[in-house]
Design a protein around this motif. Sequence first.
Motif: not given
Length: 474
Positions: A382, A385-386
């Motif tokens: 994750c 992108c985060h």
Amino acid sequence: MNSSLFITLIALAIIGALAYFAAIGFRGSGRTKDVPPNLDKYHSDDELETNHLDRTLSVAVLVASLLTVMIPLYYLGEQNRQEEFVEYFDEVSVVRGENLYEEFGCGNCHGVDGSGGAASYVEKRSGVSVTWAAPAINNVFYRYDSEEIRYWLIYGRANSPMPAWGLEGGGPMNDGQLDDLIDYLRYFQISQQEELQNIEANINSALLRIDNSSLQVESEIVRQVELIDAINIAPTQLPIVEEAVSVISALIEKENGIDSDEDGLFDSVEIEISAYSATISEALGTQVLNLNPEEEESIPGRKDLSIVRGYLSQLQSSEINLGILVEGKEKFLDEATSGLAFLEEALENELWVVDFQEIAERTYEGDYDKAVRAVGIFNAYCARCHTAGYSAGAAYTKKIASGGLGPALRSGRANIQFKAREDMVDFIIKGSENGKGYGVNGVGGGKMPGFGAVLPESDIGLVIDYLRGMMPDA
Ligand code: HEC
Ligand code: HEC
């Protein structure tokens, strides 16, 4: 039915018919020589209405029934043939896609087999030259559908090394080429089993990265200091290199002298170049040549002339590089010093460090292993992108899950977007859909991948609990 068998049968039938007509013709020509056909005696009425009629009718019935059998058979064969055509076209498209993959250098960043790689990139926020991780794409169909993949290909990904490839995004490829490329990507996907087998390794390397981040930033600081030194020293080096280039060129082109070892360099030239290379080596950090006028290959395996030519071309390219550095000195120096400050600040704050114990206590009833695994999954699947800058190496200045291409997830924000845990599970499994709302006020852009085919529900659950358990930042 096999189509070649069918064609053979037709051909046989035609040959048979021709033979039959030819035979009649020959028979007739023998008989009607003197009497014209209209005056010749033919079958009697009796015969015409019985035997002859029967025979003609039987032939007609036979032909009609043959056709009844053949046409459906042909039709069935035709369907197969069309499937073969489709397969053939698919194969051709995959081959064209493979050519595009090579021609446009996808493999330089994503790996020749699509298993992931890296690209050099100047990170926008820091101005630091970094190695940016390019994700594996031999598994991209497990997280995106082909329309979503097409979107990334057309527009690339802003603020990352991934360029736009479609015409609409300002890239070089038309729709047909994108179709071919997508067919090729689909063709080289690994099996789901292989993808699942990668999970542990992905988690482990993400966790190792947390441990190594300080070391990594330290070595980037060293590189940045070297860069600043190089910029500062360029104005003194440039005239030395310029002079060296003209001195060495003139020596190579010298026209008379004695060449004992017959290697294309006069003895005096070999001695002078050796001495000269020693005088500039310290200022430029270049090598010292030790050419022996009696020896054709002073370094065994390399002719002296080629050693000197190589040396000269090294000097020429450093002349070009130094010229660029001197020209833009102020700008390069500014960028490099602010990059250095950025890295030093990053090293001081160590925002990549996570407190596993605290997470374990708050979210997993003290189960430390669960906390470690949840963070590993988040960083492996994750964070790119985060957490802004995660793909650039250490996520220098941003806390975990503070947002990047995708929204910030820390501070328990996930609980605001998804009131019920099961809605969040559903969202992570399926991913977002372009134009479709999710949660309380989310609008899907089709950019959030679905993880249902990539991670078991137990791991998805772990990472969700981790995000839902995050306390609001102080
Ligand atoms: C200069 C390096 C580079 C080249 C060349 C490149 N890519 Fe990428 N690509 C990237 C990076 C980096 C990302 C991820 C960006 C990020 O960190 O958000 C990416 C993302 C993608 C994605 C989205 C995957 C995902 O899960 O997020 C796809 C699909 C993709 N690239 C396909 C291609 C194809 C096909 C080509 C060749 C036509 C190509 N790329 C060429 C660097 C590159
Ligand atoms: C390729 C980039 C990418 C990856 C990888 C990714 N996400 Fe996302 N995520 C997004 C984007 C972009 C959105 C916003 C929705 C959209 O634009 O489609 C989003 C939205 C979300 C949301 C909703 C947030 C909100 O407040 O609206 C959650 C929760 C989420 N992601 C969790 C995760 C988790 C957990 C993972 C890893 C298992 C993950 N994401 C991996 C790009 C990504």
